[in-house]
Scaffold this active site. Structure first.
Site, PDB file in Angstrom:
ATOM      1  CB  SER A 182      -4.546   3.935   3.541  1.00 31.41           C
ATOM      2  OG  SER A 182      -3.761   2.823   3.895  1.00 31.41           O
ATOM      3  CB  CYS A 198      -0.673   5.101   8.995  1.00 27.29           C
ATOM      4  SG  CYS A 198       0.068   6.691   8.616  1.00 27.29           S
ATOM      5  CB  SER A 228      -0.897   0.006   1.249  1.00 20.95           C
ATOM      6  OG  SER A 228      -1.644   1.191   1.307  1.00 20.95           O
TER       7      SER A 228
HETATM    8  C1  FMN Z   1       5.721   6.638   0.545  1.00 20.16           C
HETATM    9  C2  FMN Z   1       5.031   5.547   1.324  1.00 20.16           C
HETATM   10  C3  FMN Z   1       3.643   5.597   1.485  1.00 20.16           C
HETATM   11  C4  FMN Z   1       2.980   4.596   2.207  1.00 20.16           C
HETATM   12  N1  FMN Z   1       1.618   4.658   2.338  1.00 20.16           N
HETATM   13  C5  FMN Z   1       0.963   3.653   3.012  1.00 20.16           C
HETATM   14  C6  FMN Z   1      -0.456   3.671   3.121  1.00 20.16           C
HETATM   15  O1  FMN Z   1      -1.161   4.549   2.597  1.00 20.16           O
HETATM   16  N2  FMN Z   1      -1.053   2.672   3.824  1.00 20.16           N
HETATM   17  C7  FMN Z   1      -0.348   1.642   4.408  1.00 20.16           C
HETATM   18  O2  FMN Z   1      -0.939   0.744   5.021  1.00 20.16           O
HETATM   19  N3  FMN Z   1       1.012   1.594   4.290  1.00 20.16           N
HETATM   20  C8  FMN Z   1       1.665   2.573   3.623  1.00 20.16           C
HETATM   21  N4  FMN Z   1       3.033   2.519   3.493  1.00 20.16           N
HETATM   22  C9  FMN Z   1       3.777   1.393   4.125  1.00 20.16           C
HETATM   23  C10 FMN Z   1       4.103   0.285   3.127  1.00 20.16           C
HETATM   24  O3  FMN Z   1       2.945  -0.293   2.576  1.00 20.16           O
HETATM   25  C11 FMN Z   1       4.965  -0.814   3.800  1.00 20.16           C
HETATM   26  O4  FMN Z   1       4.232  -1.418   4.858  1.00 20.16           O
HETATM   27  C12 FMN Z   1       6.271  -0.276   4.370  1.00 20.16           C
HETATM   28  O5  FMN Z   1       6.815   0.731   3.538  1.00 20.16           O
HETATM   29  C13 FMN Z   1       7.332  -1.381   4.564  1.00 20.16           C
HETATM   30  O6  FMN Z   1       7.600  -2.036   3.350  1.00 20.16           O
HETATM   31  P1  FMN Z   1       8.813  -1.634   2.339  1.00 20.16           P
HETATM   32  O7  FMN Z   1      10.074  -1.602   3.165  1.00 20.16           O
HETATM   33  O8  FMN Z   1       8.798  -2.706   1.281  1.00 20.16           O
HETATM   34  O9  FMN Z   1       8.459  -0.294   1.798  1.00 20.16           O
HETATM   35  C14 FMN Z   1       3.721   3.514   2.780  1.00 20.16           C
HETATM   36  C15 FMN Z   1       5.120   3.476   2.593  1.00 20.16           C
HETATM   37  C16 FMN Z   1       5.776   4.464   1.889  1.00 20.16           C
HETATM   38  C17 FMN Z   1       7.280   4.360   1.702  1.00 20.16           C
END
Ligand code: FMN
Length: 300
Positions: free
Chosen positions: A46, A127, A21
């Site tokens: 989200s 979040c 997400s």
């Molecule tokens: C720019 C950005 C925006 C994100 N927006 C959301 C969001 O709207 N809802 C959510 O549940 N997680 C959000 N996340 C979290 C990611 O879905 C994920 O759980 C987190 O970044 C860890 O995974 P990664 O290391 O592969 O990025 C966001 C992450 C980033 C970097």
């Protein structure tokens, strides 16, 4: 040929890799692109009841071991989302992520999502940078239990509970969320950073969420801790850049993984690369399917 298909709750997937997400999923076009590039499921940004503009820039900052972000849950709101996604061609491959302040708001959003024909709901209980929602909800076991009980009894959606690592014991919240169909572990880790010459925070909101390679060990530990206490399917997320990162999550009990920040480093080819790498690993190590390695190091 080895099988890399997997199951999450009642959903059977042809491969175990999903778009997380909030990363390059603001439009239906970018979601389609992730699916066409080999992601089994794309999770939306989200969505809340009404439009949120989010925080002023800077909302993202790249650091040595990953990324800090405090976007502030910027989203178009459920009405605009409904307009844009009502004719999305493969709704069964989309998980709609929602956030709310209480059970009523989650239920309202869930019904709207179900009405549009989607089957999977991911609950943002995690979040770390917006007051009154996300991880503030996700640290209250009674509220988490109530939200999920209501959603399971009043909708037919598959419910994925995305939990925060910014809590003393993630297992407490996982237990509160046990009526969900799957856990998503983890959201970003609550964090901050400083520009020492400007003597300013890296993010306008000062506090944000840490993602990317530096959080992989934290995410792995969350998966391992929850898997030891629960048989429920787990989707691992946090710092996955390559197939070998994904394999670590499978060995510790995840049935599938999501890739977020990795997409910035590797582009859309990351899905096919990870899937091909997993298949090669299984074959080279003498396994016939992904199922053979899910939780292997927790059972032994
Ligand atoms: C720019 C950005 C925006 C994100 N927006 C959301 C969001 O709207 N809802 C959510 O549940 N997680 C959000 N996340 C979290 C990611 O879905 C994920 O759980 C987190 O970044 C860890 O995974 P990664 O290391 O592969 O990025 C966001 C992450 C980033 C970097």
């Amino acid at each position: 040929m080895v099988s890399i298909s997997t199951s999450v709750g009642d959903i059977r997937l042809s491969n175990p890799v999903m778009l997380a997400s909030g990363i390059l999923d603001e439009t239906s076009g970018s979601m389609k692109r992730a699916l066409e590039s080999g992601a089994a499921i794309a999770v939306t940004k989200s969505i809340g009841s009404s439009e949120r503009k989010g925080y002023p820039t800077p909302v993202v900052s790249v650091i040595a071991t990953g990324m800090l972000n405090a976007v502030g849950l910027a989203n178009p709101g459920i009405d605009s989302f409904s307009e844009e996604f009502s004719n999305f061609p493969v709704k069964e491959k989309v998980a709609v992520s929602i956030f709310g302040k209480d059970t009523e708001e989650f239920l309202y959003l869930a019904r709207r999502v179900e009405g549009l024909g989607f089957k999977i709901l991911e609950l943002n209980l995690s979040c770390p940078h917006v007051a009154g929602v996300g991880s503030e909800i996700g640290q209250d076991p009674d509220l988490v239990e109530d939200i999920i009980r209501e959603l399971k009894s009043r909708t037919n959606l598959q419910i994925w509970a995305k939990l925060t690592p910014s809590i003393t014991n993630i297992v407490t919240i996982a237990k509160a969320a046990e009526k969900a169909d799957a856990y998503v572990l983890i959201n970003t880790v609550k964090a901050t950073g400083v520009d020492i010459y400007a003597r300013q925070f890296l993010l306008s909101n000062k506090i944000g969420g840490y993602s990317g390679p530096g959080i992989k060990p934290i995410a792995l530990r969350a998966v391992y801790d929850v898997r030891k206490e629960s048989e429920k399917d787990i989707i691992g997320v946090g710092g996955i850049n390559d197939w070998n990162d994904a394999v670590e999550f499978f060995l510790l009990g995840a049935s599938a993984v999501q890739v977020g920040t990795g997409l910035y480093y590797r582009d859309y080819g990351i899905y096919d690369n990870i899937n091909a790498g997993i298949a090669r690993y299984l074959e080279d190590e003498g396994f016939s399917s992904l199922d053979d390695i899910i939780g292997l190091m927790v059972k032994s």
